[in-house]
Write a protein that holds these residues in place. Structure first.
Motif, PDB file in Angstrom:
ATOM      1  N   GLU A 234      -8.111  -4.747  -4.632  1.00  0.00           N
ATOM      2  CA  GLU A 234      -8.993  -4.563  -5.787  1.00  0.00           C
ATOM      3  C   GLU A 234     -10.304  -5.263  -5.470  1.00  0.00           C
ATOM      4  OE1 GLU A 234     -11.192  -3.934  -8.933  1.00  0.00           O
ATOM      5  OE2 GLU A 234      -9.401  -2.783  -8.412  1.00  0.00           O
TER       6      GLU A 234
ATOM      7  N   CYS B 210     -13.796  -0.719  -1.221  1.00  0.00           N
ATOM      8  CA  CYS B 210     -12.408  -0.538  -1.647  1.00  0.00           C
ATOM      9  C   CYS B 210     -11.647  -1.842  -1.462  1.00  0.00           C
ATOM     10  CB  CYS B 210     -11.753   0.553  -0.805  1.00  0.00           C
ATOM     11  SG  CYS B 210     -12.639   2.101  -0.744  1.00  0.00           S
TER      12      CYS B 210
ATOM     13  N   CYS C 164      -5.161  -8.106  -4.776  1.00  0.00           N
ATOM     14  CA  CYS C 164      -5.208  -7.260  -5.976  1.00  0.00           C
ATOM     15  C   CYS C 164      -4.534  -8.002  -7.124  1.00  0.00           C
ATOM     16  CB  CYS C 164      -4.492  -5.930  -5.720  1.00  0.00           C
ATOM     17  SG  CYS C 164      -4.634  -4.782  -7.113  1.00  0.00           S
ATOM     18  N   ASN C 165      -4.968  -7.672  -8.318  1.00  0.00           N
ATOM     19  CA  ASN C 165      -4.398  -8.281  -9.518  1.00  0.00           C
ATOM     20  C   ASN C 165      -3.191  -7.512 -10.048  1.00  0.00           C
ATOM     21  OD1 ASN C 165      -6.378  -6.233 -10.105  1.00  0.00           O
ATOM     22  ND2 ASN C 165      -6.097  -6.738 -12.260  1.00  0.00           N
TER      23      ASN C 165
ATOM     24  N   ARG D 200       2.036   0.502 -12.500  1.00  0.00           N
ATOM     25  CA  ARG D 200       1.175  -0.536 -11.911  1.00  0.00           C
ATOM     26  C   ARG D 200       1.673  -1.948 -12.220  1.00  0.00           C
ATOM     27  NH1 ARG D 200      -3.723   0.987  -9.428  1.00  0.00           N
ATOM     28  NH2 ARG D 200      -3.832   3.222  -9.389  1.00  0.00           N
TER      29      ARG D 200
ATOM     30  N   THR E 149     -11.804   1.250  -7.914  1.00  0.00           N
ATOM     31  CA  THR E 149     -11.281   0.079  -8.620  1.00  0.00           C
ATOM     32  C   THR E 149     -10.158   0.484  -9.567  1.00  0.00           C
ATOM     33  OG1 THR E 149     -11.861  -1.739 -10.134  1.00  0.00           O
ATOM     34  CG2 THR E 149     -13.088   0.315 -10.394  1.00  0.00           C
ATOM     35  N   ASN E 150      -9.384  -0.509  -9.985  1.00  0.00           N
ATOM     36  CA  ASN E 150      -8.365  -0.256 -11.008  1.00  0.00           C
ATOM     37  C   ASN E 150      -8.902  -0.566 -12.404  1.00  0.00           C
ATOM     38  OD1 ASN E 150      -8.124  -3.090 -11.455  1.00  0.00           O
ATOM     39  ND2 ASN E 150      -6.466  -3.260  -9.973  1.00  0.00           N
TER      40      ASN E 150
ATOM     41  N   THR F 149     -12.990  -5.917  -7.016  1.00  0.00           N
ATOM     42  CA  THR F 149     -13.632  -6.818  -7.975  1.00  0.00           C
ATOM     43  C   THR F 149     -12.995  -8.194  -8.039  1.00  0.00           C
ATOM     44  OG1 THR F 149     -12.387  -5.925  -9.856  1.00  0.00           O
ATOM     45  CG2 THR F 149     -14.543  -4.921  -9.368  1.00  0.00           C
TER      46      THR F 149
ATOM     47  N   SER G 248      -1.113  -5.306  -1.368  1.00  0.00           N
ATOM     48  CA  SER G 248      -2.285  -5.995  -1.902  1.00  0.00           C
ATOM     49  C   SER G 248      -1.931  -7.086  -2.893  1.00  0.00           C
ATOM     50  CB  SER G 248      -3.216  -4.984  -2.589  1.00  0.00           C
ATOM     51  OG  SER G 248      -3.749  -4.111  -1.652  1.00  0.00           O
ATOM     52  N   HIS G 249      -0.780  -6.976  -3.500  1.00  0.00           N
ATOM     53  CA  HIS G 249      -0.388  -7.976  -4.486  1.00  0.00           C
ATOM     54  C   HIS G 249       0.203  -9.231  -3.843  1.00  0.00           C
ATOM     55  CE1 HIS G 249       3.167  -5.529  -3.673  1.00  0.00           C
ATOM     56  NE2 HIS G 249       3.840  -6.631  -3.856  1.00  0.00           N
TER      57      HIS G 249
ATOM     58  N   CYS H 113       1.536   1.065  -3.618  1.00  0.00           N
ATOM     59  CA  CYS H 113       0.653   0.317  -2.740  1.00  0.00           C
ATOM     60  C   CYS H 113       1.233   0.235  -1.326  1.00  0.00           C
ATOM     61  CB  CYS H 113       0.404  -1.083  -3.295  1.00  0.00           C
ATOM     62  SG  CYS H 113      -0.751  -2.036  -2.288  1.00  0.00           S
TER      63      CYS H 113
ATOM     64  N   TYR I 111     -10.242  -3.525 -13.294  1.00  0.00           N
ATOM     65  CA  TYR I 111     -10.026  -4.949 -13.584  1.00  0.00           C
ATOM     66  C   TYR I 111     -11.262  -5.601 -14.207  1.00  0.00           C
ATOM     67  CZ  TYR I 111      -9.340  -9.911 -12.316  1.00  0.00           C
ATOM     68  OH  TYR I 111      -9.243 -11.275 -12.314  1.00  0.00           O
TER      69      TYR I 111
END
Length: 156
Positions: A82, A79, A37-38, A145, A108-109, A84, A48-49, A44, A111
């Protein structure tokens, strides 16, 4: 009149039961296409980060999608993390599922929420996109976030 209403309801119930009896797979499958994830969201649960990712290769993920197609779900939600961040894979997965009459949606968030990306997602077969919005207040959402542009991406 009451007997007609009850008869109508019983007929509808039988029609619904008949339709459901023809379903031969799960109603829905949630497919985490990535753990990456970005963002760095405080809530979370799957880290994911993290810079470490045990994501399946694109080829392995395609094999998983083939197995999903075999069990014939009514819908699949793409899902993550993220999703994308693996944009091209999202497109390929959506196309494969849609070609097999499976409804596809995505969480999605925001992004990749520019018009060109959204058009490509739509053309791939994704019929709905849920964008996470944690607050109507940009400062609160960006803090939650841990990104100065999280709110902008979500509402863009």
């Amino acid at each position: 009149m009451k007997s007609n209403s009850i008869l109508d309801i019983n007929t509808r119930v039988k029609d619904i039961q008949s339709a459901y009896s023809k379903i031969n797979g799960p109603e829905s499958i949630m497919l985490d296409i990535t753990q990456r994830c970005n963002l760095h969201c405080k809530h979370c649960y799957n880290c994911s980060h993290s810079k470490f990712s045990d994501d399946l290769s694109d080829e392995d993920m395609i094999e998983v999608v083939k197995q999903i197609i075999e069990v014939n779900p009514q819908s699949v939600c793409i899902c993550g993390g993220e999703p994308t961040v693996r944009f091209d894979l999202c497109l390929k997965v959506a196309e494969m599922l849609t070609e097999n009459d499976i409804l596809v949606n995505m969480v999605t968030n925001g992004y990749k929420s520019d018009i060109k990306s959204l058009e490509r997602l739509y053309k791939s077969g994704i019929n709905s996109i849920q964008v996470s919005l944690d607050s109507y207040n940009p400062d609160i959402m960006n803090k939650f976030r841990e990104s100065p542009i999280a709110y902008k991406n979500a509402v863009n």
